[in-house]
Design an enzyme around this catalytic site. Structure first.
Site, mmCIF file in Angstrom:
data_model
loop_
_atom_site.group_PDB
_atom_site.id
_atom_site.type_symbol
_atom_site.label_atom_id
_atom_site.label_comp_id
_atom_site.label_asym_id
_atom_site.label_seq_id
_atom_site.Cartn_x
_atom_site.Cartn_y
_atom_site.Cartn_z
ATOM 1 N N CYS A 157 0.814 -1.214 -0.147
ATOM 2 C CA CYS A 157 -0.128 -0.139 -0.072
ATOM 3 C C CYS A 157 0.696 1.448 -0.046
ATOM 4 O O CYS A 157 2.104 0.893 0.001
ATOM 5 C CB CYS A 157 -0.797 -0.032 1.209
ATOM 6 N N ARG A 206 0.900 1.974 -5.898
ATOM 7 C CA ARG A 206 1.056 0.738 -4.974
ATOM 8 C C ARG A 206 -0.319 0.054 -4.409
ATOM 9 O O ARG A 206 -0.142 -0.857 -3.587
ATOM 10 C CB ARG A 206 1.737 1.399 -3.532
ATOM 11 N N TRP A 254 -3.896 -1.843 -1.173
ATOM 12 C CA TRP A 254 -3.818 -3.006 -2.000
ATOM 13 C C TRP A 254 -4.124 -4.410 -0.956
ATOM 14 O O TRP A 254 -3.345 -4.659 -0.268
ATOM 15 C CB TRP A 254 -2.488 -3.396 -2.749
ATOM 16 N N ASN A 280 1.575 -0.220 5.958
ATOM 17 C CA ASN A 280 2.119 -0.795 4.614
ATOM 18 C C ASN A 280 2.959 -1.821 5.005
ATOM 19 O O ASN A 280 4.021 -1.794 5.611
ATOM 20 C CB ASN A 280 2.615 0.202 3.577
ATOM 21 N N GLY A 281 2.573 -3.219 4.542
ATOM 22 C CA GLY A 281 3.354 -4.370 4.784
ATOM 23 C C GLY A 281 2.575 -5.627 5.249
ATOM 24 O O GLY A 281 1.287 -5.407 5.095
ATOM 25 N N GLU A 329 6.752 -12.041 -22.194
ATOM 26 C CA GLU A 329 6.702 -10.480 -21.692
ATOM 27 C C GLU A 329 5.449 -10.013 -22.495
ATOM 28 O O GLU A 329 4.419 -9.407 -21.942
ATOM 29 C CB GLU A 329 7.902 -9.927 -21.874
ATOM 30 N N LYS A 388 1.817 -8.978 -20.849
ATOM 31 C CA LYS A 388 1.241 -7.635 -20.906
ATOM 32 C C LYS A 388 -0.241 -7.630 -21.380
ATOM 33 O O LYS A 388 -0.916 -7.073 -20.768
ATOM 34 C CB LYS A 388 2.017 -6.955 -21.973
ATOM 35 N N GLU A 446 -2.269 -8.966 -18.370
ATOM 36 C CA GLU A 446 -2.455 -8.015 -17.244
ATOM 37 C C GLU A 446 -3.380 -6.588 -17.506
ATOM 38 O O GLU A 446 -4.049 -6.329 -16.417
ATOM 39 C CB GLU A 446 -1.241 -7.644 -16.465
ATOM 40 N N HIS A 460 4.062 -30.411 -28.232
ATOM 41 C CA HIS A 460 4.334 -31.523 -27.259
ATOM 42 C C HIS A 460 2.938 -31.159 -26.309
ATOM 43 O O HIS A 460 3.159 -31.606 -24.919
ATOM 44 C CB HIS A 460 5.523 -31.277 -26.355
ATOM 45 N N LYS A 465 1.411 -1.593 -8.708
ATOM 46 C CA LYS A 465 2.645 -1.281 -9.487
ATOM 47 C C LYS A 465 3.821 -1.870 -8.701
ATOM 48 O O LYS A 465 4.801 -2.626 -9.320
ATOM 49 C CB LYS A 465 2.745 0.187 -9.575
HETATM 50 C C1 AGP Z 1 4.655 -6.210 -15.286
HETATM 51 O O1 AGP Z 1 3.974 -5.222 -16.074
HETATM 52 C C2 AGP Z 1 4.595 -5.670 -13.821
HETATM 53 N N1 AGP Z 1 4.510 -4.579 -13.628
HETATM 54 C C3 AGP Z 1 5.391 -6.743 -12.845
HETATM 55 O O2 AGP Z 1 5.517 -7.853 -13.363
HETATM 56 C C4 AGP Z 1 6.589 -6.380 -12.437
HETATM 57 O O3 AGP Z 1 7.512 -6.224 -13.323
HETATM 58 C C5 AGP Z 1 6.950 -7.051 -11.079
HETATM 59 O O4 AGP Z 1 5.969 -7.011 -10.038
HETATM 60 C C6 AGP Z 1 8.472 -6.752 -10.699
HETATM 61 O O5 AGP Z 1 8.408 -5.503 -10.314
HETATM 62 P P1 AGP Z 1 9.923 -4.498 -10.046
HETATM 63 O O6 AGP Z 1 10.541 -4.655 -11.491
HETATM 64 O O7 AGP Z 1 9.568 -3.252 -9.647
HETATM 65 O O8 AGP Z 1 10.833 -5.375 -8.995
#
Ligand code: AGP
Length: 607
Positions: A2, A27, A74, A98-99, A481, A485, A488, A504, A602
């Site tokens: 958070c 966050r 979050w 937060n935590g 990747e 994208k 998500e 396979h 994020k």
């Molecule tokens: C992908 O689009 C994400 N935002 C996520 O996978 C991200 O790369 C991951 O949580 C790691 O974050 P970081 O690079 O800040 O460590």
């Protein structure tokens, strides 16, 4: 995970706190709340949903206060709801956290026996009651915080206010980021300097075990032993335009188009005429690199994909074996550390809990040294690693990582070249790479022009439920990747496979309803990939292929999009771009909240 923020000021703080929360929505954004000290009560307002909903309520109610705390959430423990939102209150205390408090069930049990009632399903509420309990014997918020945190196991950044303290905010940190913002006639606390970017450029980063009291006139930090301690003040200027969307519809779109500049900033000042410069990973790094025998990469999500591409480069250019692990798994498998292994973490935020925990675990092992590739200079990861390369991509706000990824790749290429240089390997290739790296921003710009062509295939993907992504060699992590994208931000299920694996099992999925996206650059694997794609064609599959000038496959169902000419080794960076654009456009068509997709955040600062 958070975002928390607190303010003690001579002006009204409600608006400042809400503005700060907006900047920390990366966050978490499932609920938000604020607690403001008022004459003889604490105003507590919590809302379900994004910070803008809290803001609407604040505009309506217009509470006045010079001391307050606020939170954007979050959910980890307890679903997103008004009652699980922070601040949590216990009598005259309000807290934001937060935590994760790992021993919260045990503490909750004890507190219930002591007569406390719990209103939420969160782990955080125990902090409010614990503080309240210790206030009864200590009579002071700071002393109560000292006692309370002794009982907490886990990660926390806490900010608390008390009705009897109209001027003082108390904060504590362990394994979750927290800093003090030093202002004029006002001081702040927050999870990220970004939250305070319009208020100050002077920050004090707290360390694990620190507690601080903050008033509008001053602040004092205390260490684990409760002794006053002085922590350095760091000046950071955060460009305000870096945290606004400008002419773009979404942060993600802006960040995709920022990539030519961002990559140019990553390589800026790192290259000589014919080779990479010495010590670009910090003083003494070239000397350390000359002793490297192995590399261990650890990261999460997109950053992990960067490590997987890096592995090919390191084995090819520096000719040393590499291992790549999920940060969340690495330390639980008792890894064997071979002599001369460099431990490398990759992270945009530098605050990802699993990556940070892996680094701390590695510090206890016999690694040659630790190095991080990171976008946030003030982050815990950057501060705790022996060597660092900052990607200089500028703040990345969209939850879906874009420019952070391509700049991480540029950083990894610099690392592979630096190590090769220290080990006296592959000089000719390095010389060529210097020129190709310099040209890279231009090629990215060219690739961004494919946007209209990509738009043509969007309707054929946006109405589907599943998609397959295929690549080979170093393009397999790139399609992973691309699939990440798409899923998500558009919520379409997407799976990536190395194309040779198709037969396979996954080939059974192929019909006219599943789009198959493939990367077909010109390299030694092109023929092999084309055979794999023929297998898809033969089963009536629809192919969307991004490839080189000489298309080796004739597509009847689907589309072939020609990519600009580019260096073979740097092609993974270039081939990332159309997959980002594709995911972005599909998500726009589906109307998702793509800068803040559901269930995500994020920066993942919990395990
Ligand atoms: C992908 O689009 C994400 N935002 C996520 O996978 C991200 O790369 C991951 O949580 C790691 O974050 P970081 O690079 O800040 O460590």
């Amino acid at each position: 995970m958070c975002g928390i923020i607190g303010a003690a000021s001579s002006r009204n703080v409600g608006k400042l706190l809400v503005q700060g929360l907006h900047k920390m929505e990366y966050r978490g954004y499932d609920s938000a709340g604020i607690a403001l000290h008022q004459k003889d009560n604490i105003f507590n307002l919590r809302t379900l949903g994004k910070v803008s909903l809290l803001e609407d309520e604040m505009i309506e109610q217009r509470p006045k206060s010079k001391l307050g705390i606020a939170h954007t959430r979050w959910a980890t423990h307890g679903k997103p709801s008004k009652k699980n939102a922070h601040p949590h209150a216990s009598g005259e205390v309000n807290i934001v956290h937060n935590g994760i408090i790992e021993n919260y069930l045990e503490l909750k049990e004890k507190l219930i026996q002591a007569g406390y009632t719990f209103e939420s399903e969160t782990d955080s509420e125990v902090i409010a009651h614990l503080l309240h309990q210790h206030l009864q014997s200590k009579g002071d918020l700071l002393a109560a915080m000292h006692e309370a945190i002794k009982e907490l196991d886990g990660a926390f950044a806490i900010a608390a206010i008390h009705i009897k303290d109209k001027n003082r905010l108390v904060v504590a940190r362990n394994k979750s980021p927290l800093l003090i913002g030093v202002g004029l006639e006002e001081n702040f606390a927050a999870s990220d300097p970004l939250a305070l970017s319009q208020l100050t450029n002077e920050f004090v980063f707290l360390e694990d075990g620190d507690i601080a009291e903050i008033t509008k006139e001053s602040y004092q930090v205390f260490d684990r032993k409760n002794s006053p301690i002085s922590r350095e003040v760091t000046e950071i200027d955060i460009a305000v335009n870096a945290v606004t969307k400008g002419e773009y519809s979404h942060f993600m779109e802006k960040e995709i188009y920022e990539q030519p500049n961002a990559v140019a900033n990553t390589i800026d000042g790192k290259l000589g005429d014919n080779d990479v410069l010495d010590n670009i990973f910090g003083l003494g790094s070239s000397e350390v690199f000359s002793k490297i025998k192995r590399i261990q990469f650890v990261a999460c999500g997109t950053s992990l994909h960067a490590g997987k591409v890096g592995r090919f480069w390191f084995e090819q250019i520096a000719q040393i074996p590499c291992y790549v692990d999920f940060a969340s798994e690495y330390r639980y498998r008792d890894p064997l550390v071979e002599e001369g292994t460099l431990f490398v973490t990759i992270s945009q935020s530098g605050e990802t809990a699993d990556t940070l925990a892996a680094l701390r675990y590695a510090q206890e092992k016999d690694y040659l040294s630790t190095l991080s590739i990171c976008n946030v200079p003030t982050s815990s990861l950057a501060r705790e690693s022996e060597h660092v390369l900052f990607t200089n991509a500028g703040p990345e706000i969209g939850v879906a990582s874009t420019k952070a990824f391509t700049t991480q790749l540029a950083g990894l290429m610099l690392l592979a070249m630096s190590i090769a240089k220290s080990l006296n390997k592959d000089q000719q290739n390095r010389k060529k790479l210097v020129h190709e790296l310099r040209n890279l921003p231009k090629v990215i710009e060219e690739t961004l022009k494919l946007s209209n062509e990509i738009m043509n295939i969007v309707p054929n993907i946006a109405d589907k439920h599943n998609a397959l992504f295929l690549g080979r060699g170093m393009f397999f992590p790139i399609v992973q990747e691309g699939a990440l994208k798409l899923k998500e931000i558009s919520y379409i299920h997407a799976e990536a496979y190395p194309a040779g694996e198709l037969k396979h099992g996954p080939l059974a999925l192929v019909d006219d309803q599943i789009p198959v996206v493939a990367l077909s650059p010109e390299n030694t694997l092109t023929e092999k990939l084309v055979s794999n794609l023929e297998e898809v064609k033969a089963r009536g599959g629809t192919l969307y292929v991004f490839g080189g000038e000489n298309a080796k496959i004739k597509i009847e169902r689907g589309e072939y999009i020609q990519m600009p000419e580019c260096s073979e080794l740097l092609a993974p960076i270039i081939y990332t771009i159309p997959l980002q654009i594709l995911a972005y456009q599909v998500a726009c068509q589906r109307g998702t909240d793509l800068d803040q997709p559901r269930n995500l955040a994020k920066s993942v600062t919990v395990e």
